[in-house]
Design an enzyme around this catalytic site. Sequence first.
Site, PDB file in Angstrom:
ATOM      1  N   ARG A 281       0.834  -1.190   0.000  1.00 65.12           N
ATOM      2  CA  ARG A 281       0.000   0.000   0.000  1.00 65.12           C
ATOM      3  C   ARG A 281       0.876   1.250   0.000  1.00 65.12           C
ATOM      4  O   ARG A 281       1.888   1.329   0.703  1.00 65.12           O
ATOM      5  CB  ARG A 281      -0.908   0.040   1.243  1.00 65.12           C
ATOM      6  CG  ARG A 281      -2.095  -0.915   1.176  1.00 65.12           C
ATOM      7  CD  ARG A 281      -3.120  -0.431   0.160  1.00 65.12           C
ATOM      8  NE  ARG A 281      -4.286  -1.287   0.079  1.00 65.12           N
ATOM      9  CZ  ARG A 281      -4.408  -2.330  -0.744  1.00 65.12           C
ATOM     10  NH1 ARG A 281      -3.387  -2.665  -1.523  1.00 65.12           N
ATOM     11  NH2 ARG A 281      -5.515  -3.026  -0.787  1.00 65.12           N
TER      12      ARG A 281
ATOM     13  N   GLU B 124      -1.505   7.852  -4.713  1.00 69.93           N
ATOM     14  CA  GLU B 124      -2.769   7.190  -5.052  1.00 69.93           C
ATOM     15  C   GLU B 124      -3.908   7.694  -4.181  1.00 69.93           C
ATOM     16  O   GLU B 124      -5.055   7.766  -4.636  1.00 69.93           O
ATOM     17  CB  GLU B 124      -2.631   5.677  -4.895  1.00 69.93           C
ATOM     18  CG  GLU B 124      -1.685   5.036  -5.882  1.00 69.93           C
ATOM     19  CD  GLU B 124      -1.494   3.559  -5.595  1.00 69.93           C
ATOM     20  OE1 GLU B 124      -2.493   2.812  -5.615  1.00 69.93           O
ATOM     21  OE2 GLU B 124      -0.354   3.143  -5.320  1.00 69.93           O
TER      22      GLU B 124
ATOM     23  N   HIS C  43       0.166   0.164  -9.529  1.00 71.15           N
ATOM     24  CA  HIS C  43      -0.651  -0.684  -8.651  1.00 71.15           C
ATOM     25  C   HIS C  43      -1.230  -1.845  -9.464  1.00 71.15           C
ATOM     26  O   HIS C  43      -2.428  -2.135  -9.430  1.00 71.15           O
ATOM     27  CB  HIS C  43      -1.779   0.115  -7.989  1.00 71.15           C
ATOM     28  CG  HIS C  43      -2.193  -0.454  -6.668  1.00 71.15           C
ATOM     29  ND1 HIS C  43      -2.601   0.323  -5.609  1.00 71.15           N
ATOM     30  CD2 HIS C  43      -2.278  -1.741  -6.226  1.00 71.15           C
ATOM     31  CE1 HIS C  43      -2.913  -0.439  -4.577  1.00 71.15           C
ATOM     32  NE2 HIS C  43      -2.716  -1.703  -4.936  1.00 71.15           N
TER      33      HIS C  43
END
Length: 352
Positions: free
Chosen positions: A256, A285, A308
């Site tokens: 993440r 993001e 991603h």
Amino acid sequence: MTSAEDLTLSSPEFVISSAARRVVVTQRFFDEAAIGLLAENGCEVVIADLPPGQADGDLDQATLETLLTGADGWIVGHARVTRDLLTALPGLKVISRRGVGYERIDLDAVRDLGRVACIAAGGNDASVADHTIALMLALGRRFRESQDRMLTGNWSILMGTDLYRKTVGIIGLGRIGRSLIQRLRGFEARILVLDTGRGSQDAAAGDLEFVSLSELLAQSDYVSIHAPLTPQTRFMIDAEALAQMKPTAFLINTARGGLVDDVALLDALRAGTIAGAGLDTFVSESDPGYRPVSDALLALPNVVGTPHAAASSREGLDRSNRVAALCIVDVLQGRTPPAACVVADGRTLTPA
């Protein structure tokens, strides 16, 4: 943000009667087999036709409300599932993520409002583990740098480094971390583990060394992050952590954005504190203000970046689509999905 007028809905040709349970999918690449599974189990499947370059995480609440009005189930990607949104959609019974992160879902609201939230546990483990190995090899063998030089006519050889018998530190021992370990055994790697609490059942494995974060950073040739993003893990790899790594070491983040302080990482790479980074996730993001930092990272020759995409193999998406669809079916038919998939179940609460 994308508004409602920019977006349309499309239904597969085998949608069943209008009396069916309505399931809205706001993810791309939702395959025919998963659509068929839902249809065969009494669901009307509606696919959101997102504008090119847009994802459901770009949609504002008004647009999501328009899309989801009348929906019983929602297969979601990166949209924020807030209390306000759920309150505005009283008929929405189940939210199923085609993925495994759930930091964008208000789990307390899901429970309080009697809904169910699921993740596609087990769907993308292999895909992300493969991608992680690919980033390690690309960095160690300097694929990007070599090709960039060749395109300028410089075919001289850059000296790389092996993954074979190197020390690899893994932060987080969930499903993806364990899948990565299986692959690293083929490279005869020494494996150090910082267990973030989910992998204690593996503590007896003889080839794993459970260590502190400081020990892992100081000893590893490759550091790979596979932890969830929580208030406790945010920016766990900061300037202080990066300073503990070897100058020959590589950092890999396929988990993440937000686990790594990207500003500190950019400074460390420019200063030669570490040798390089493989990044599938970026702080930008979720925080567009970090986009210039992401762009600067991607411009460095010793950074290999992907958008991603670690989970986005054909096979990984097909598996995740199926798991997400099965969770929808289970809830709409009054059953409980597999425990590994359920992150919040408000049906079990007794109203006051």
